[in-house]
Design a protein around this motif. Sequence first.
Motif, PDB file in Angstrom:
ATOM      1  N   LYS A   1      10.112  14.851  13.985  1.00 22.22           N
ATOM      2  CA  LYS A   1       8.910  14.433  13.397  1.00 22.22           C
ATOM      3  C   LYS A   1       9.581  12.862  12.933  1.00 22.22           C
ATOM      4  CE  LYS A   1       5.964  17.192  14.571  1.00 22.22           C
ATOM      5  NZ  LYS A   1       4.824  16.773  15.397  1.00 22.22           N
ATOM      6  N   ILE A   2      10.763  12.793  12.652  1.00 22.78           N
ATOM      7  CA  ILE A   2      11.303  11.409  12.268  1.00 22.78           C
ATOM      8  C   ILE A   2      10.702  10.462  13.460  1.00 22.78           C
ATOM      9  CG2 ILE A   2      13.054   9.931  11.810  1.00 22.78           C
ATOM     10  CD1 ILE A   2      14.188  12.018  10.028  1.00 22.78           C
ATOM     11  N   VAL A   3      11.226  10.790  14.757  1.00 18.64           N
ATOM     12  CA  VAL A   3      10.925  10.151  15.781  1.00 18.64           C
ATOM     13  C   VAL A   3       9.452   9.830  16.041  1.00 18.64           C
ATOM     14  CG1 VAL A   3      11.352   9.918  18.373  1.00 18.64           C
ATOM     15  CG2 VAL A   3      13.118  10.851  16.919  1.00 18.64           C
ATOM     16  N   SER A   4       8.632  10.739  15.803  1.00 23.15           N
ATOM     17  CA  SER A   4       7.235  10.860  16.241  1.00 23.15           C
ATOM     18  C   SER A   4       6.393   9.809  15.465  1.00 23.15           C
ATOM     19  CB  SER A   4       6.710  12.033  16.064  1.00 23.15           C
ATOM     20  OG  SER A   4       6.783  12.751  15.049  1.00 23.15           O
ATOM     21  N   GLN A   5       7.198   9.917  13.927  1.00 25.03           N
ATOM     22  CA  GLN A   5       6.367   9.136  12.987  1.00 25.03           C
ATOM     23  C   GLN A   5       6.577   7.688  13.298  1.00 25.03           C
ATOM     24  OE1 GLN A   5       4.070  11.759  12.361  1.00 25.03           O
ATOM     25  NE2 GLN A   5       3.888  10.509  10.545  1.00 25.03           N
TER      26      GLN A   5
END
Length: 487
Positions: A438-442
């Motif tokens: 989710k860090i990547v997606s955000q």
Amino acid sequence: MPAFWIVLIVLGIAVAGFVLGRSRALNAVIGDRRDLHSLPNYYGWNAALKGVVPALGLLAIWLILQPMLIERAVTGLVSEQAIAEERDLGLVLADVRRVAAGLDAAVAQGLLSGDAARDLSTASDDIRATLATAGVALGSDVQPAVLAAAQRFRVLSGQAGLVMVALVLAISAGGTLYGLREVRPDFRARNVVEQGIRAILIGAACIAILTTVGIVLSLVFNTIEFFRLYPAADFFFSTTWSPSFGGGSELGILPLLWGTLYISLIALLVAVPIGLFAAVYLSEYATKRVRSVAKPAIEILAGIPTIVYGLFALLTVGPLLMKVFGDDGLGWMQAGTAVMTAGLVMGIMLIPFVSSLSDDIINAVPQALRDGSYGLGATQSETIRQVILPAALPGIVGAILLAASRAIGETMIVVLGAGAAARMELNPFEAMTTVTAKIVSQLTGDADFASPEALVAFALGMTLFVITLGLNVLALYIVRKYREQYE
């Protein structure tokens, strides 16, 4: 002039200084080395170090500070536009750097002259098409303020580059000449060189420490900014993860932590038994010939890029699990992307971490403990179970905790093998996601760092950092507390 060529020139000056310094020392005593305080090479190294270390140090500092200072100088040209468009100033400055790089590329390729690049105007020229021809794609038309700032950026960068080249080469030549002037028979060149090497080593250690401090501070400041915009209680205790850049987001970390810990647990259940058994075999049973082949073969797994493991999970492990647990088998699994898929592949990736560390720890157990056990009539298997493994247990636990830290921080295997669903389920055949995914997606795309939906990535990173740091500290504590009992 590119920094690469500057470094080569400085190194060339240093080589010349070494040769001249060594030759000058020998000439000073007419070839009789016994009259020199230090070996001739030390006089050469003294001149070389004084020519290369200050120059490269200035070059490194200049390359770090120059973009920051130039961006500050052109900020006034774009700040009003950023406020008018309600955009983050950092994103506007990124556009400025991109346009400036595109203009440099156009000039280098002969598409524009230097004067033409300085005289471009958004009113009469298609800047976007020109930069696209140079290989720089822009997502939108170039605004007048951005173009003016980019042109100013190029001018200041060129001027600063010329000053940098002159200063670096002057300091390199001056330092080399100063080192050559110091050459005399009674000069303590060895002491000076050793002190210089020590200073370089201390500087390297300080850079490593300051880098860590910088990473932590960047996370801390952005995390504080996130909690100013979003309630900390909702972040830490909400069970819903539903970001929406249009507003109304629910950013609870609990589903992400659950997925992270669940996948890491399955990975450890795979890696720990296999890795530990492999370590016991290699250290206690395998011959030297077998060990020389098997140990490097296992450690090859640690060198495989994680994206390859992710593709292996997506294309091989997922379909295999679907045949057994999917609709054609037990019917437990709906798709190849699941917690079990990512956990199994991640466990394979962690095998060399557990195996290599445990093998080194088991080999470090004193031979006297083995000999004493054999002397009392114990078999080899009894010695391993009741003497060696208990003696090595603190180190093995530390190795497992370090492997757990590696599992928690994994990204690509999770993205490709576990799916993207943020949920709290007990079924390991369901798709879930982790904090790192989710860090990547955000942060994918043009994130607006003034919004909590983008800043939440730093809060997630800070939480992950605290967890992995805690595991590493616990591992070191266990190893240090119980290691001396068996030494």
